[in-house]
Design a protein around this motif. Structure first.
Motif, PDB file in Angstrom:
ATOM      1  N   LYS A 169       0.831  -1.201   0.000  1.00 19.08           N
ATOM      2  CA  LYS A 169       0.000   0.000   0.000  1.00 19.08           C
ATOM      3  C   LYS A 169       0.873   1.260   0.000  1.00 19.08           C
ATOM      4  O   LYS A 169       1.856   1.365   0.727  1.00 19.08           O
ATOM      5  CB  LYS A 169      -0.934   0.003   1.214  1.00 19.08           C
ATOM      6  CG  LYS A 169      -0.244   0.014   2.570  1.00 19.08           C
ATOM      7  CD  LYS A 169      -1.277   0.023   3.688  1.00 19.08           C
ATOM      8  CE  LYS A 169      -0.607   0.043   5.063  1.00 19.08           C
ATOM      9  NZ  LYS A 169      -1.574   0.055   6.160  1.00 19.08           N
ATOM     10  N   PRO A 170       0.529   2.239  -0.841  1.00 19.12           N
ATOM     11  CA  PRO A 170       1.309   3.481  -0.950  1.00 19.12           C
ATOM     12  C   PRO A 170       0.917   4.507   0.114  1.00 19.12           C
ATOM     13  O   PRO A 170       0.092   5.390  -0.117  1.00 19.12           O
ATOM     14  CB  PRO A 170       0.964   3.990  -2.351  1.00 19.12           C
ATOM     15  CG  PRO A 170      -0.415   3.460  -2.600  1.00 19.12           C
ATOM     16  CD  PRO A 170      -0.530   2.158  -1.839  1.00 19.12           C
ATOM     17  N   VAL A 171       1.472   4.378   1.298  1.00 13.69           N
ATOM     18  CA  VAL A 171       1.170   5.294   2.399  1.00 13.69           C
ATOM     19  C   VAL A 171       2.175   6.443   2.401  1.00 13.69           C
ATOM     20  O   VAL A 171       3.376   6.229   2.295  1.00 13.69           O
ATOM     21  CB  VAL A 171       1.219   4.553   3.754  1.00 13.69           C
ATOM     22  CG1 VAL A 171       0.966   5.515   4.898  1.00 13.69           C
ATOM     23  CG2 VAL A 171       0.203   3.428   3.763  1.00 13.69           C
ATOM     24  N   PHE A 172       1.689   7.672   2.507  1.00 12.44           N
ATOM     25  CA  PHE A 172       2.564   8.839   2.572  1.00 12.44           C
ATOM     26  C   PHE A 172       1.835   9.949   3.309  1.00 12.44           C
ATOM     27  O   PHE A 172       0.624   9.899   3.503  1.00 12.44           O
ATOM     28  CB  PHE A 172       2.973   9.303   1.164  1.00 12.44           C
ATOM     29  CG  PHE A 172       1.810   9.506   0.226  1.00 12.44           C
ATOM     30  CD1 PHE A 172       1.147  10.719   0.167  1.00 12.44           C
ATOM     31  CD2 PHE A 172       1.381   8.473  -0.597  1.00 12.44           C
ATOM     32  CE1 PHE A 172       0.077  10.900  -0.692  1.00 12.44           C
ATOM     33  CE2 PHE A 172       0.319   8.643  -1.469  1.00 12.44           C
ATOM     34  CZ  PHE A 172      -0.334   9.868  -1.507  1.00 12.44           C
ATOM     35  N   ASN A 173       2.585  10.939   3.722  1.00  8.53           N
ATOM     36  CA  ASN A 173       2.029  12.053   4.480  1.00  8.53           C
ATOM     37  C   ASN A 173       1.705  13.222   3.557  1.00  8.53           C
ATOM     38  O   ASN A 173       2.370  13.441   2.546  1.00  8.53           O
ATOM     39  CB  ASN A 173       3.020  12.514   5.558  1.00  8.53           C
ATOM     40  CG  ASN A 173       3.284  11.428   6.577  1.00  8.53           C
ATOM     41  OD1 ASN A 173       2.375  10.723   7.002  1.00  8.53           O
ATOM     42  ND2 ASN A 173       4.546  11.281   6.971  1.00  8.53           N
ATOM     43  N   ILE A 174       0.691  13.988   3.935  1.00  5.95           N
ATOM     44  CA  ILE A 174       0.312  15.190   3.197  1.00  5.95           C
ATOM     45  C   ILE A 174       0.677  16.405   4.046  1.00  5.95           C
ATOM     46  O   ILE A 174       0.386  16.456   5.235  1.00  5.95           O
ATOM     47  CB  ILE A 174      -1.199  15.221   2.899  1.00  5.95           C
ATOM     48  CG1 ILE A 174      -1.597  13.995   2.062  1.00  5.95           C
ATOM     49  CG2 ILE A 174      -1.570  16.507   2.172  1.00  5.95           C
ATOM     50  CD1 ILE A 174      -1.019  13.979   0.682  1.00  5.95           C
ATOM     51  N   GLY A 175       1.319  17.364   3.440  1.00  2.18           N
ATOM     52  CA  GLY A 175       1.692  18.570   4.160  1.00  2.18           C
ATOM     53  C   GLY A 175       2.205  19.631   3.203  1.00  2.18           C
ATOM     54  O   GLY A 175       2.486  19.348   2.034  1.00  2.18           O
ATOM     55  N   LEU A 176       2.304  20.852   3.669  1.00  2.00           N
ATOM     56  CA  LEU A 176       2.810  21.933   2.827  1.00  2.00           C
ATOM     57  C   LEU A 176       4.296  21.743   2.575  1.00  2.00           C
ATOM     58  O   LEU A 176       5.021  21.268   3.452  1.00  2.00           O
ATOM     59  CB  LEU A 176       2.557  23.283   3.498  1.00  2.00           C
ATOM     60  CG  LEU A 176       1.090  23.703   3.653  1.00  2.00           C
ATOM     61  CD1 LEU A 176       0.993  25.003   4.430  1.00  2.00           C
ATOM     62  CD2 LEU A 176       0.419  23.838   2.299  1.00  2.00           C
ATOM     63  N   PRO A 177       4.781  22.089   1.375  1.00  2.00           N
ATOM     64  CA  PRO A 177       6.217  21.956   1.102  1.00  2.00           C
ATOM     65  C   PRO A 177       7.029  22.879   1.996  1.00  2.00           C
ATOM     66  O   PRO A 177       6.543  23.928   2.450  1.00  2.00           O
ATOM     67  CB  PRO A 177       6.342  22.368  -0.377  1.00  2.00           C
ATOM     68  CG  PRO A 177       5.121  23.169  -0.657  1.00  2.00           C
ATOM     69  CD  PRO A 177       4.039  22.614   0.217  1.00  2.00           C
ATOM     70  N   ALA A 178       8.245  22.472   2.265  1.00  2.66           N
ATOM     71  CA  ALA A 178       9.106  23.254   3.153  1.00  2.66           C
ATOM     72  C   ALA A 178       9.435  24.603   2.525  1.00  2.66           C
ATOM     73  O   ALA A 178       9.624  24.716   1.306  1.00  2.66           O
ATOM     74  CB  ALA A 178      10.394  22.484   3.431  1.00  2.66           C
ATOM     75  N   ILE A 179       9.475  25.636   3.354  1.00  2.00           N
ATOM     76  CA  ILE A 179       9.874  26.962   2.882  1.00  2.00           C
ATOM     77  C   ILE A 179      11.354  26.919   2.536  1.00  2.00           C
ATOM     78  O   ILE A 179      12.163  26.403   3.315  1.00  2.00           O
ATOM     79  CB  ILE A 179       9.605  28.029   3.962  1.00  2.00           C
ATOM     80  CG1 ILE A 179       8.104  28.105   4.254  1.00  2.00           C
ATOM     81  CG2 ILE A 179      10.134  29.399   3.525  1.00  2.00           C
ATOM     82  CD1 ILE A 179       7.751  29.021   5.394  1.00  2.00           C
ATOM     83  N   PRO A 180      11.750  27.410   1.351  1.00  2.00           N
ATOM     84  CA  PRO A 180      13.177  27.369   0.980  1.00  2.00           C
ATOM     85  C   PRO A 180      14.055  28.012   2.034  1.00  2.00           C
ATOM     86  O   PRO A 180      13.822  29.153   2.453  1.00  2.00           O
ATOM     87  CB  PRO A 180      13.208  28.169  -0.334  1.00  2.00           C
ATOM     88  CG  PRO A 180      11.831  28.046  -0.887  1.00  2.00           C
ATOM     89  CD  PRO A 180      10.923  28.006   0.305  1.00  2.00           C
ATOM     90  N   SER A 181      15.029  27.262   2.505  1.00  2.00           N
ATOM     91  CA  SER A 181      15.915  27.743   3.562  1.00  2.00           C
ATOM     92  C   SER A 181      17.182  28.373   3.009  1.00  2.00           C
ATOM     93  O   SER A 181      17.990  28.905   3.765  1.00  2.00           O
ATOM     94  CB  SER A 181      16.287  26.584   4.495  1.00  2.00           C
ATOM     95  OG  SER A 181      16.905  25.538   3.760  1.00  2.00           O
ATOM     96  N   SER A 182      17.354  28.297   1.694  1.00  2.00           N
ATOM     97  CA  SER A 182      18.556  28.817   1.059  1.00  2.00           C
ATOM     98  C   SER A 182      18.173  29.783  -0.054  1.00  2.00           C
ATOM     99  O   SER A 182      17.183  29.570  -0.764  1.00  2.00           O
ATOM    100  CB  SER A 182      19.401  27.669   0.497  1.00  2.00           C
ATOM    101  OG  SER A 182      20.409  28.148  -0.368  1.00  2.00           O
ATOM    102  N   VAL A 183      18.963  30.833  -0.211  1.00  2.00           N
ATOM    103  CA  VAL A 183      18.725  31.789  -1.289  1.00  2.00           C
ATOM    104  C   VAL A 183      18.917  31.129  -2.644  1.00  2.00           C
ATOM    105  O   VAL A 183      18.260  31.486  -3.629  1.00  2.00           O
ATOM    106  CB  VAL A 183      19.659  33.016  -1.138  1.00  2.00           C
ATOM    107  CG1 VAL A 183      21.126  32.613  -1.304  1.00  2.00           C
ATOM    108  CG2 VAL A 183      19.288  34.105  -2.132  1.00  2.00           C
ATOM    109  N   TYR A 184      19.804  30.107  -2.709  1.00  2.00           N
ATOM    110  CA  TYR A 184      20.044  29.419  -3.972  1.00  2.00           C
ATOM    111  C   TYR A 184      18.818  28.614  -4.399  1.00  2.00           C
ATOM    112  O   TYR A 184      18.502  28.541  -5.592  1.00  2.00           O
ATOM    113  CB  TYR A 184      21.272  28.518  -3.853  1.00  2.00           C
ATOM    114  CG  TYR A 184      22.527  29.281  -3.509  1.00  2.00           C
ATOM    115  CD1 TYR A 184      23.123  30.122  -4.444  1.00  2.00           C
ATOM    116  CD2 TYR A 184      23.101  29.195  -2.243  1.00  2.00           C
ATOM    117  CE1 TYR A 184      24.270  30.843  -4.131  1.00  2.00           C
ATOM    118  CE2 TYR A 184      24.243  29.911  -1.920  1.00  2.00           C
ATOM    119  CZ  TYR A 184      24.830  30.729  -2.871  1.00  2.00           C
ATOM    120  OH  TYR A 184      25.958  31.453  -2.556  1.00  2.00           O
TER     121      TYR A 184
END
Length: 326
Positions: free
Chosen positions: A209-224
């Motif tokens: 079974k394809p179990v995964f979490n749902i959540g907002l993507p991480a805020i970019p921590s690097s200027v690059y």
């Protein structure tokens, strides 16, 4: 460079190889092994476990990754030319693919999204040919099987099942038999996997079974990272504007193909939220539809200088990212 790849000459195949090596050669100097994540599914984990005892050097994984990216670029370029996504055949989609996949270092290493991307490009091609197939049952079954394999490589890729169903809705008149065949194809790899696990006395529902979490993507921590995202988005917006402006000049099946690419991108963006990690490996699944819109930007802009400026900005930043920040 955009002017050279705007032409359809066989020498561009070799030039694309050199172009890609210039962008990504530093990865060969600083090789890394395959990347593993909690979201990786059974097939990818099995592949890595099978390869581990072989003690393959990291540089070989980098070579395989480069060849896969190069193959993806050529395959997607052929799809764009065959389906006439752009008015004239060219090598801009291939160039754009090698360039956009250089904007994140993680996209140049062996991973489940990399393998899934390869299957998805071929699946997209088969979806675009559905309106012209007289007996589509075999093609629809094949699309389903390929999508099932993709979901067994990377758990969040189950979102792309919705893309296949939407493709059937857009590309074909509704026929319940065809939808049933497609669902059968999607589930077929799971049947075989369940059978192998059961006969090997290794049955575990959690392996399937394809179990995964749902959540907002991480805020970019690097200027690059922020710059990389910006350089993906700006040419995409420009290309989207020109595609929309020229939509009335396109054949119906070409319009449907562009619509399918946009849906492809939306599904890939949903996967970004389903990843749950702090890296940007899963973002690679957005690269193919973004590549098409980047190619449209290079093709349709009337000015000779502006496509060159956009290209060299992306190229220069990719070189800086891959040679000075690794």
């Amino acid at each position: 460079m955009t002017g050279i790849f705007k032409q359809k000459t066989s020498s561009n195949i070799v030039l694309l190889l050199v172009y890609g090596l210039v962008l990504k050669f530093n990865c060969f100097l600083h090789p890394a092994g395959p990347i593993q994540q909690p979201e990786d599914h059974f097939l990818y984990n099995w592949l890595i476990e099978w390869l581990k005892p072989l003690h393959i050097p990291g540089v070989l994984y980098v070579l395989i990754t480069f060849l896969l990216l190069y193959g993806q670029a050529l395959l997607f370029n052929r799809i764009c030319n065959d389906q006439k996504l752009l008015p004239r055949p060219n090598y801009l989609p291939a160039m754009a693919h090698m360039l956009t996949t250089s904007l994140f270092v993680e996209w140049n290493y062996f991973s489940a999204p990399l393998l899934a991307n390869t299957f998805l490009i071929w699946t997209f091609y088969r979806m675009t040919t559905l309106p012209t197939i007289q007996k589509p049952a075999a093609a629809i079954l094949g699309i389903g099987i390929q999508m099932g394999i993709v979901t067994l490589l990377y758990k969040p890729a189950v979102v792309f099942v919705l893309l296949v169903l939407l493709a059937l809705f857009i590309m074909r008149p509704f026929r319940l038999r065809e939808w049933a065949i497609n669902v059968l194809g999607i589930t077929m790899p799971y049947y075989f996997l369940a059978l192998v696990l059961y006969l090997g006395n290794k049955w575990d529902w959690n392996k399937i079974k394809p179990v995964f979490n749902i959540g907002l993507p991480a805020i970019p921590s690097s200027v690059y990272t922020t710059i990389s995202i910006t350089l993906l988005i700006v040419p995409f917006i420009i290309g989207g504007y020109y595609v929309q402006a020229n939509l009335n000049k396109m054949y119906i099946h070409v319009r449907k193909s562009w619509s399918l690419l946009l849906l492809y991108l939306i599904m890939a963006m949903l996967i970004i939220m389903a990843d749950g990690g702090n890296n940007y490996i899963s973002w690679m699944l957005c690269s193919v539809p973004i590549t098409a819109f980047h190619a449209a930007a290079y093709y349709y802009i009337n000015s000779r200088r502006l496509p060159m400026i956009i290209h060299w900005i992306l190229f220069g930043y990719a070189i800086y990212l891959n040679y000075w920040l690794i």
